[in-house]
Design a protein around this motif. Structure first.
Motif, mmCIF file in Angstrom:
data_model
loop_
_atom_site.group_PDB
_atom_site.id
_atom_site.type_symbol
_atom_site.label_atom_id
_atom_site.label_comp_id
_atom_site.label_asym_id
_atom_site.label_seq_id
_atom_site.Cartn_x
_atom_site.Cartn_y
_atom_site.Cartn_z
ATOM 1 N N SER A 13 34.421 46.462 46.375
ATOM 2 C CA SER A 13 35.314 45.355 46.709
ATOM 3 C C SER A 13 34.942 44.038 46.029
ATOM 4 C CB SER A 13 35.378 45.186 48.229
ATOM 5 O OG SER A 13 36.262 44.154 48.559
ATOM 6 N N TYR A 17 37.309 41.828 43.349
ATOM 7 C CA TYR A 17 37.597 40.396 43.469
ATOM 8 C C TYR A 17 37.144 39.646 42.218
ATOM 9 C CZ TYR A 17 39.099 40.517 48.334
ATOM 10 O OH TYR A 17 39.795 40.743 49.484
ATOM 11 N N SER A 144 46.171 46.013 43.547
ATOM 12 C CA SER A 144 45.172 46.002 44.620
ATOM 13 C C SER A 144 45.397 44.837 45.583
ATOM 14 C CB SER A 144 43.764 45.930 44.039
ATOM 15 O OG SER A 144 43.528 44.656 43.476
ATOM 16 N N ALA A 145 44.960 45.026 46.802
ATOM 17 C CA ALA A 145 45.071 43.975 47.822
ATOM 18 C C ALA A 145 44.211 42.776 47.445
ATOM 19 C CB ALA A 145 44.648 44.524 49.183
ATOM 20 N N ALA A 146 43.065 43.024 46.807
ATOM 21 C CA ALA A 146 42.169 41.929 46.405
ATOM 22 C C ALA A 146 42.860 41.010 45.418
ATOM 23 C CB ALA A 146 40.898 42.502 45.791
ATOM 24 N N ARG A 148 46.081 40.569 45.015
ATOM 25 C CA ARG A 148 47.156 39.831 45.695
ATOM 26 C C ARG A 148 46.587 38.660 46.481
ATOM 27 N NH1 ARG A 148 49.136 45.099 46.380
ATOM 28 N NH2 ARG A 148 48.408 45.215 48.523
ATOM 29 N N ARG A 149 45.450 38.873 47.149
ATOM 30 C CA ARG A 149 44.823 37.779 47.905
ATOM 31 C C ARG A 149 44.368 36.658 46.978
ATOM 32 N NH1 ARG A 149 41.577 41.987 50.698
ATOM 33 N NH2 ARG A 149 42.854 42.686 52.421
ATOM 34 N N VAL A 150 43.686 37.019 45.894
ATOM 35 C CA VAL A 150 43.201 36.010 44.947
ATOM 36 C C VAL A 150 44.377 35.275 44.320
ATOM 37 C CG1 VAL A 150 41.995 35.710 42.745
ATOM 38 C CG2 VAL A 150 41.019 37.177 44.492
ATOM 39 N N SER A 151 45.444 35.989 43.972
ATOM 40 C CA SER A 151 46.634 35.350 43.394
ATOM 41 C C SER A 151 47.272 34.384 44.387
ATOM 42 C CB SER A 151 47.668 36.399 42.992
ATOM 43 O OG SER A 151 47.164 37.223 41.999
ATOM 44 N N MET A 152 47.322 34.788 45.662
ATOM 45 C CA MET A 152 47.914 33.922 46.684
ATOM 46 C C MET A 152 47.088 32.640 46.854
ATOM 47 S SD MET A 152 48.910 34.888 50.602
ATOM 48 C CE MET A 152 47.206 34.961 51.145
ATOM 49 N N VAL A 153 45.773 32.793 46.907
ATOM 50 C CA VAL A 153 44.903 31.612 47.040
ATOM 51 C C VAL A 153 45.035 30.731 45.808
ATOM 52 C CG1 VAL A 153 42.487 30.865 47.142
ATOM 53 C CG2 VAL A 153 43.284 32.707 48.611
#
Length: 197
Positions: A13, A17, A144-146, A148-153
């Motif tokens: 994980s 990231y 990957s969910a990671a 998407r999270r990094v892109s959102m932040v």
């Protein structure tokens, strides 16, 4: 089986990231580098140089494309020497500038030389394989969910930075209320643009 998969996911994980951050950073560097180069490319001497680079034969284009990596290698070695000899700030600053400058130069040279480079059969073969490999792995990473999270932040940070800059800019200041140097600079830019159309 399920426990080993969970353990593997936990171990990998942070790497996912990190890969997402690196990919976003590389995309940002590519975009950041191409914008000013497009503006500077309008300058007649640089425009003439770019035309000469674009007209090179395939192996000449390959030499020009590889040149930034060869020229930046000593700079990066000197930056590492600076870090190891007790000048970490200078070394890191030189490394960052070399990375940004190198990415900018390589991006522009890639655009200029790619049509000639792909006429070389071996280059076209390995370029195609590399692009296929890159697209597969970038696709997996972006799914990957990671990522998407990094892109959102990242998008939230960019939006808040834009709002902060918008608050700093004075609203409703027209040409009449701008300072004299700003008005003169705007006129000079308008005259220069009119002459170069």
């Amino acid at each position: 089986m399920k426990r080993s998969r969970t353990l593997r996911n936990r171990l990998l994980s942070p790497l996912v990231y990190l890969a997402a951050l690196i990919l976003l950073f590389e995309d940002w560097l590519w975009d950041l580098g191409l914008r000013p180069v497009r503006l500077v490319a309008a300058w007649p001497p640089l425009n003439a140089l770019e035309r000469r680079v674009a007209a090179l034969p395939p192996y000449g284009a390959l030499c020009v494309f590889v040149l930034p990596a060869v020229l930046l290698l000593p700079v990066k070695i000197l930056a590492l020497l600076a870090i190891t000899s007790g000048h970490p700030f200078s070394g890191v600053a030189v490394t960052i500038l070399a990375k940004i400058g190198g990415a900018t130069l390589v991006a522009r040279l890639y655009i200029l030389t790619r049509p000639k480079l792909v006429t070389l059969a071996w280059f076209a073969h390995w370029h195609g394989k590399f692009m296929d490999w890159k697209n597969v792995w970038v696709g997996r990473l972006k799914a990957s969910a990671a990522f998407r999270r990094v892109s959102m932040v990242s998008a939230m940070l960019r939006a808040s930075a834009r709002r902060a800059l918008a608050r700093l800019r004075p609203h409703g200041i027209g040409e009449r209320h701008a300072s004299r140097p700003v008005r003169m600079l705007r006129r000079l830019i308008a005259i220069w643009r009119a002459r170069h159309r």
